[in-house]
Write a protein that holds these residues in place. Sequence first.
Motif, PDB file in Angstrom:
ATOM      1  N   ARG A   1       0.926  -1.076   0.044  1.00 27.88           N
ATOM      2  CA  ARG A   1       0.026   0.175  -0.224  1.00 27.88           C
ATOM      3  C   ARG A   1       0.863   1.289   0.183  1.00 27.88           C
ATOM      4  NH1 ARG A   1      -2.857  -2.204   5.050  1.00 27.88           N
ATOM      5  NH2 ARG A   1      -1.118  -2.990   5.863  1.00 27.88           N
ATOM      6  N   PRO A   2       0.618   2.560  -0.234  1.00 31.82           N
ATOM      7  CA  PRO A   2       1.432   3.596  -0.262  1.00 31.82           C
ATOM      8  C   PRO A   2       1.966   3.912   1.066  1.00 31.82           C
ATOM      9  CG  PRO A   2      -0.955   3.897  -1.090  1.00 31.82           C
ATOM     10  CD  PRO A   2      -0.801   2.769  -0.509  1.00 31.82           C
ATOM     11  N   GLY A   3       3.421   3.635   0.746  1.00 33.01           N
ATOM     12  CA  GLY A   3       4.374   3.756   1.823  1.00 33.01           C
ATOM     13  C   GLY A   3       4.869   2.680   2.673  1.00 33.01           C
ATOM     14  N   GLU A   4       4.283   1.435   2.115  1.00 36.39           N
ATOM     15  CA  GLU A   4       4.605   0.165   2.602  1.00 36.39           C
ATOM     16  C   GLU A   4       4.857  -0.893   1.527  1.00 36.39           C
ATOM     17  OE1 GLU A   4       2.180  -3.232   5.358  1.00 36.39           O
ATOM     18  OE2 GLU A   4       1.707  -1.390   5.704  1.00 36.39           O
ATOM     19  N   TRP A   5       6.307  -1.459   1.890  1.00 33.78           N
ATOM     20  CA  TRP A   5       6.767  -2.325   0.717  1.00 33.78           C
ATOM     21  C   TRP A   5       7.107  -3.577   1.472  1.00 33.78           C
ATOM     22  CZ3 TRP A   5       7.440   2.704   0.564  1.00 33.78           C
ATOM     23  CH2 TRP A   5       7.356   3.259  -0.625  1.00 33.78           C
ATOM     24  N   ARG A   6       6.994  -4.649   0.822  1.00 31.61           N
ATOM     25  CA  ARG A   6       7.761  -6.091   1.199  1.00 31.61           C
ATOM     26  C   ARG A   6       8.707  -6.352   0.202  1.00 31.61           C
ATOM     27  NH1 ARG A   6       4.278 -11.423   0.554  1.00 31.61           N
ATOM     28  NH2 ARG A   6       3.468 -10.015  -1.184  1.00 31.61           N
ATOM     29  N   ILE A   7       9.738  -6.951   1.083  1.00 36.16           N
ATOM     30  CA  ILE A   7      10.930  -7.746   0.148  1.00 36.16           C
ATOM     31  C   ILE A   7      10.691  -8.973   0.655  1.00 36.16           C
ATOM     32  CG2 ILE A   7      13.439  -7.465  -0.058  1.00 36.16           C
ATOM     33  CD1 ILE A   7      13.125  -4.544   1.412  1.00 36.16           C
ATOM     34  N   SER A   8      10.777  -9.766  -0.411  1.00 32.41           N
ATOM     35  CA  SER A   8      10.955 -11.321  -0.337  1.00 32.41           C
ATOM     36  C   SER A   8      12.105 -12.045  -1.287  1.00 32.41           C
ATOM     37  CB  SER A   8       9.546 -11.872  -0.744  1.00 32.41           C
ATOM     38  OG  SER A   8       8.615 -11.235  -0.109  1.00 32.41           O
ATOM     39  N   VAL A   9      12.558 -12.731  -0.858  1.00 28.88           N
ATOM     40  CA  VAL A   9      13.622 -13.724  -1.522  1.00 28.88           C
ATOM     41  C   VAL A   9      12.616 -14.691  -2.258  1.00 28.88           C
ATOM     42  CG1 VAL A   9      15.584 -15.374  -1.876  1.00 28.88           C
ATOM     43  CG2 VAL A   9      15.469 -13.520  -0.038  1.00 28.88           C
ATOM     44  N   LEU A  10      12.918 -14.696  -3.784  1.00 26.54           N
ATOM     45  CA  LEU A  10      12.197 -15.464  -4.538  1.00 26.54           C
ATOM     46  C   LEU A  10      12.281 -16.937  -4.508  1.00 26.54           C
ATOM     47  CD1 LEU A  10      12.116 -13.546  -8.032  1.00 26.54           C
ATOM     48  CD2 LEU A  10      10.311 -13.636  -6.377  1.00 26.54           C
ATOM     49  N   ASP A  11      13.474 -17.312  -4.457  1.00 28.13           N
ATOM     50  CA  ASP A  11      13.931 -18.712  -4.248  1.00 28.13           C
ATOM     51  C   ASP A  11      14.107 -18.874  -2.622  1.00 28.13           C
ATOM     52  OD1 ASP A  11      14.607 -21.302  -3.871  1.00 28.13           O
ATOM     53  OD2 ASP A  11      16.267 -21.208  -5.630  1.00 28.13           O
ATOM     54  N   GLU A  12      13.099 -19.329  -1.820  1.00 29.11           N
ATOM     55  CA  GLU A  12      13.196 -19.320  -0.316  1.00 29.11           C
ATOM     56  C   GLU A  12      14.558 -20.314   0.125  1.00 29.11           C
ATOM     57  OE1 GLU A  12       9.796 -20.087   1.958  1.00 29.11           O
ATOM     58  OE2 GLU A  12       8.879 -18.240   0.655  1.00 29.11           O
ATOM     59  N   SER A  13      14.874 -21.306  -0.821  1.00 31.89           N
ATOM     60  CA  SER A  13      15.885 -22.246  -0.362  1.00 31.89           C
ATOM     61  C   SER A  13      17.272 -21.367  -0.169  1.00 31.89           C
ATOM     62  CB  SER A  13      16.181 -23.346  -1.434  1.00 31.89           C
ATOM     63  OG  SER A  13      16.426 -22.806  -2.892  1.00 31.89           O
ATOM     64  N   CYS A  14      17.421 -20.289  -0.872  1.00 33.53           N
ATOM     65  CA  CYS A  14      18.451 -19.411  -0.694  1.00 33.53           C
ATOM     66  C   CYS A  14      18.701 -18.960   0.788  1.00 33.53           C
ATOM     67  CB  CYS A  14      18.398 -18.448  -1.700  1.00 33.53           C
ATOM     68  SG  CYS A  14      18.530 -18.783  -3.416  1.00 33.53           S
ATOM     69  N   VAL A  15      17.797 -19.249   1.490  1.00 30.90           N
ATOM     70  CA  VAL A  15      17.791 -18.191   2.955  1.00 30.90           C
ATOM     71  C   VAL A  15      17.903 -19.502   3.726  1.00 30.90           C
ATOM     72  CG1 VAL A  15      16.358 -16.897   4.551  1.00 30.90           C
ATOM     73  CG2 VAL A  15      16.297 -16.433   1.930  1.00 30.90           C
ATOM     74  N   ASP A  16      19.088 -19.090   4.724  1.00 28.00           N
ATOM     75  CA  ASP A  16      19.575 -19.940   6.053  1.00 28.00           C
ATOM     76  C   ASP A  16      18.464 -19.574   6.970  1.00 28.00           C
ATOM     77  OD1 ASP A  16      20.363 -21.269   8.129  1.00 28.00           O
ATOM     78  OD2 ASP A  16      22.409 -20.423   7.810  1.00 28.00           O
ATOM     79  N   ASP A  17      17.576 -20.194   7.261  1.00 28.88           N
ATOM     80  CA  ASP A  17      16.671 -19.805   8.626  1.00 28.88           C
ATOM     81  C   ASP A  17      16.831 -20.500   9.980  1.00 28.88           C
ATOM     82  OD1 ASP A  17      15.660 -22.385   8.048  1.00 28.88           O
ATOM     83  OD2 ASP A  17      13.635 -21.811   7.535  1.00 28.88           O
ATOM     84  N   SER A  18      18.081 -21.011   9.938  1.00 27.01           N
ATOM     85  CA  SER A  18      18.258 -21.903  11.165  1.00 27.01           C
ATOM     86  C   SER A  18      18.229 -20.857  12.401  1.00 27.01           C
ATOM     87  CB  SER A  18      19.587 -22.444  11.146  1.00 27.01           C
ATOM     88  OG  SER A  18      20.692 -21.639  10.791  1.00 27.01           O
ATOM     89  N   TRP A  19      19.010 -19.632  12.263  1.00 23.94           N
ATOM     90  CA  TRP A  19      18.670 -18.702  13.241  1.00 23.94           C
ATOM     91  C   TRP A  19      17.452 -18.484  13.674  1.00 23.94           C
ATOM     92  CZ3 TRP A  19      16.206 -13.963  12.713  1.00 23.94           C
ATOM     93  CH2 TRP A  19      15.987 -13.920  11.412  1.00 23.94           C
ATOM     94  N   TYR A  20      16.521 -18.562  12.742  1.00 27.69           N
ATOM     95  CA  TYR A  20      14.989 -18.027  13.102  1.00 27.69           C
ATOM     96  C   TYR A  20      14.323 -19.178  13.807  1.00 27.69           C
ATOM     97  CZ  TYR A  20      10.504 -16.097  12.343  1.00 27.69           C
ATOM     98  OH  TYR A  20       9.149 -15.204  12.389  1.00 27.69           O
ATOM     99  N   THR A  21      14.744 -20.573  13.537  1.00 33.98           N
ATOM    100  CA  THR A  21      14.017 -21.503  14.477  1.00 33.98           C
ATOM    101  C   THR A  21      14.961 -21.908  15.791  1.00 33.98           C
ATOM    102  OG1 THR A  21      15.636 -23.139  13.025  1.00 33.98           O
ATOM    103  CG2 THR A  21      13.419 -22.528  12.190  1.00 33.98           C
TER     104      THR A  21
END
Length: 86
Positions: free
Chosen positions: A47-67
């Motif tokens: 929406r105006p003034g709000e953006w979302r940034i996403s990695v297209l290939d989620e397998s590129c992201v190491d989410d071990s810290w998040y878990t």
Amino acid sequence: MPNINKLSVRGGSGMVTIPKDELEMCGLLAEDGAPDTDVQLLVKMERPGEWRISVLDESCVDDSWYTGEMPETGMQVGSGGGREDR
């Protein structure tokens, strides 16, 4: 606490930054510390003034810290982020 960044302009485009330590924790930096240029990002205005940034290939992201696991960088995560006073 969210990171507050200023908007800057380069080559006719508006730019914001993502903290390097967060990119490192997610495994989005090359071995030399530069951004991995093979990773594609989607930046979508929600929406105006709000953006979302996403990695297209989620397998590129190491989410071990998040878990709750220790990230490959060896950085401590989830320690409250504050400075310990002695």
